[in-house]
Design a protein around this motif. Structure first.
Motif, PDB file in Angstrom:
ATOM      1  N   ARG A  41      41.447  73.492  88.157  1.00 44.72           N
ATOM      2  CA  ARG A  41      42.055  73.925  89.361  1.00 44.72           C
ATOM      3  C   ARG A  41      43.996  73.401  89.475  1.00 44.72           C
ATOM      4  O   ARG A  41      44.377  73.523  88.914  1.00 44.72           O
ATOM      5  N   PRO A  42      44.090  74.505  90.369  1.00 46.85           N
ATOM      6  CA  PRO A  42      45.316  74.497  91.017  1.00 46.85           C
ATOM      7  C   PRO A  42      46.080  73.382  91.057  1.00 46.85           C
ATOM      8  O   PRO A  42      45.157  72.239  92.074  1.00 46.85           O
ATOM      9  N   MET A  43      47.146  73.228  91.153  1.00 49.46           N
ATOM     10  CA  MET A  43      48.086  71.836  91.302  1.00 49.46           C
ATOM     11  C   MET A  43      48.373  71.627  92.485  1.00 49.46           C
ATOM     12  O   MET A  43      48.127  72.910  93.692  1.00 49.46           O
ATOM     13  N   ALA A  44      48.227  70.867  93.036  1.00 46.22           N
ATOM     14  CA  ALA A  44      48.526  70.215  95.098  1.00 46.22           C
ATOM     15  C   ALA A  44      49.541  70.978  95.568  1.00 46.22           C
ATOM     16  O   ALA A  44      50.521  71.038  94.968  1.00 46.22           O
ATOM     17  N   GLY A  45      49.119  72.279  96.888  1.00 42.80           N
ATOM     18  CA  GLY A  45      50.205  72.976  97.220  1.00 42.80           C
ATOM     19  C   GLY A  45      50.687  74.651  96.041  1.00 42.80           C
ATOM     20  O   GLY A  45      50.716  75.283  97.242  1.00 42.80           O
ATOM     21  N   ILE A  46      49.543  74.760  95.098  1.00 34.50           N
ATOM     22  CA  ILE A  46      49.667  75.858  94.461  1.00 34.50           C
ATOM     23  C   ILE A  46      48.316  76.470  95.129  1.00 34.50           C
ATOM     24  O   ILE A  46      47.395  76.620  95.029  1.00 34.50           O
ATOM     25  N   GLU A  47      49.317  78.020  95.940  1.00 34.16           N
ATOM     26  CA  GLU A  47      47.940  78.725  96.076  1.00 34.16           C
ATOM     27  C   GLU A  47      47.491  79.490  94.967  1.00 34.16           C
ATOM     28  O   GLU A  47      46.278  80.215  94.755  1.00 34.16           O
ATOM     29  N   ARG A  48      48.973  79.811  94.418  1.00 30.15           N
ATOM     30  CA  ARG A  48      48.305  81.196  93.010  1.00 30.15           C
ATOM     31  C   ARG A  48      48.713  80.437  91.819  1.00 30.15           C
ATOM     32  O   ARG A  48      50.109  80.626  91.912  1.00 30.15           O
ATOM     33  N   ASN A  76      46.157  71.880  86.977  1.00 29.11           N
ATOM     34  CA  ASN A  76      46.602  70.578  86.383  1.00 29.11           C
ATOM     35  C   ASN A  76      45.701  70.844  84.945  1.00 29.11           C
ATOM     36  O   ASN A  76      44.662  70.065  84.147  1.00 29.11           O
ATOM     37  N   GLY A  77      46.668  71.480  83.637  1.00 27.02           N
ATOM     38  CA  GLY A  77      46.514  71.623  82.264  1.00 27.02           C
ATOM     39  C   GLY A  77      47.517  72.932  82.061  1.00 27.02           C
ATOM     40  O   GLY A  77      47.581  73.355  82.509  1.00 27.02           O
ATOM     41  N   MET A 119      38.186  81.480  84.957  1.00 20.07           N
ATOM     42  CA  MET A 119      38.054  80.164  84.282  1.00 20.07           C
ATOM     43  C   MET A 119      39.114  78.796  84.225  1.00 20.07           C
ATOM     44  O   MET A 119      38.427  77.825  85.012  1.00 20.07           O
ATOM     45  N   ALA A 120      39.909  79.043  84.406  1.00 24.93           N
ATOM     46  CA  ALA A 120      41.547  78.122  84.225  1.00 24.93           C
ATOM     47  C   ALA A 120      41.029  77.583  85.423  1.00 24.93           C
ATOM     48  O   ALA A 120      41.135  76.366  85.747  1.00 24.93           O
ATOM     49  N   LYS A 121      41.370  78.283  86.317  1.00 28.28           N
ATOM     50  CA  LYS A 121      41.161  78.629  87.608  1.00 28.28           C
ATOM     51  C   LYS A 121      40.149  77.136  87.821  1.00 28.28           C
ATOM     52  O   LYS A 121      40.345  76.328  89.276  1.00 28.28           O
ATOM     53  N   LEU A 162      56.121  68.677  80.899  1.00 30.14           N
ATOM     54  CA  LEU A 162      56.176  69.830  81.616  1.00 30.14           C
ATOM     55  C   LEU A 162      55.303  69.751  83.396  1.00 30.14           C
ATOM     56  O   LEU A 162      55.689  69.535  84.150  1.00 30.14           O
ATOM     57  N   LEU A 163      53.980  69.182  83.583  1.00 32.24           N
ATOM     58  CA  LEU A 163      53.161  69.229  84.289  1.00 32.24           C
ATOM     59  C   LEU A 163      53.819  67.987  85.257  1.00 32.24           C
ATOM     60  O   LEU A 163      54.070  68.329  86.551  1.00 32.24           O
TER      61      LEU A 163
END
Length: 360
Positions: A120-127, A295-296, A114-116, A325-326
């Protein structure tokens, strides 16, 4: 001055639901008076618990829902049926900007899925990865991934390293944390190919951290580095093995101290020291795994913890939310990926400094 922050709490998550979540929030509020809360769940169960705690009730509101993600539900099922659940609404509050962080003791796989989807993943993050605090003989370190992924590529291990370093800066207030890759030996010829390749990549570009190289499992508790990086399968096994070993040692000590009259007297005289030992070995003190790379901010509490343990997860959510941090992590990732790409074509890129000032 403490910064005001609002945390979204999945009141129905975990083995005990509001009966642990509400008193846990009350304990955290005592430590962080600037906090306020949004509880998502069954108002009929939450409201009486809040009424018993006027200080917490004054800083809280309840969003009613009867829909709950079960602890045994598959992530795919949770995604299909979970919209409108206490877990979903908790994460959605962060996405909408109503809350600064989400905390749930619910189903780990469902929460990550659900979090993904929601954050949504940050830019460039695959996992994304789950990062946990780990007690050491010096203080604490951060270990990731401890269960979000099975396996990881060299590039993903590098991203995990930057994620962990960002978390270390946020929690430990260290500008250049030390980091190491967990391996079966410290020699560079040992280990899986992905780990050896990640080691080479991390050495190829200057980083906003001090990269130590390989470390072995026995060095985690010694506090050799601030950040230990490992893929999720081995990381989860290591975490649960350490938790089990701590309980085993505690039982050994208890049995030994109660064996004879003389040992009971010795235990009584040493009760102050045993109290300190118990506190250091208490897994509730470092309860809470952070989902990094989204992104959170989302924090996963152990499902079977009590109020003290849940309070630790809430504390972690607060500390992460006030740390910036983000923003720093996004800058570090962008700069690292940019420099890593250049290093393949320009020799001078390998000696160029990497830092947030280059992101953008």
């Amino acid at each position: 001055m403490a910064l005001p922050r609002t945390l979204a709490l999945d009141a129905m998550g975990g083995d005990h639901g509001p009966e642990v979540v509400v008193p846990g929030a009350a304990l955290s509020l005592e430590r962080h008076p600037a906090l306020s809360f949004i509880f998502f769940g069954d108002e009929a169960r939450i409201a009486p618990l809040l009424a018993e705690r006027p200080a917490l009730a004054a800083k809280s509101r309840v969003v009613h829902t009867l829909q709950v993600v079960s602890m045994h539900e598959k992530p795919s099922q949770a995604l299909r049926r979970g919209k409108g659940s206490s877990m979903w609404l908790t994460l959605e509050a962060v996405k909408k900007g109503e809350a600064d962080a989400a905390v749930s003791a619910g189903n780990t796989g469902a929460l990550m899925a659900m979090a993904k989807l929601i954050l949504r993943p940050m830019a460039g993050i695959e996992r994304p990865a789950i990062a946990a605090l780990w007690p050491t003989i010096t203080a604490e370190c951060i270990v990731l991934d401890v269960g979000a992924n099975i396996g990881a590529t060299a590039r993903q291990l590098c991203d995990f390293t930057l994620m962990g370093a960002a978390m270390a800066r946020a929690l430990f207030h260290i500008e250049r944390p030390t980091a190491g890759l967990l391996n079966v030996g410290v020699e560079e010829i040992k280990g899986a190919e992905e780990v050896k390749e990640a080691n080479a990549l991390l050495k190829a570009v200057e980083l906003p951290l001090d990269y130590h190289g390989f470390i072995e499992g026995n060095e985690i508790g010694q506090g050799r580095v601030d950040v230990v990086v490992v893929e999720g399968f081995a990381g989860n096994i290591a975490l649960k093995t350490a938790e089990g070993t701590a309980r085993q040692i505690g039982q050994y000590l208890k049995d030994a101290m109660m064996r004879t009259t003389l040992s009971k007297i010795g235990a009584f005289l040493a009760r102050g020291g045993f109290r300190v030992l118990k506190e250091k070995m208490d897994p509730r003190r470092v309860n809470g795994g952070t989902f990094l790379g989204l992104n959170g901010i989302a924090v996963k509490s152990h499902g079977g913890t009590d109020a003290l343990g849940f309070a630790s997860a809430v504390d972690l959510g607060y500390e992460m939310s006030v740390s910036g941090l983000l923003e720093r992590l996004a800058a570090d990732l962008e700069a690292f990926h940019h420099r890593l790409g250049k290093s393949a074509t320009t020799p001078e890129a390998q000696s160029a400094p990497l830092g947030p000032q280059e992101a953008g």
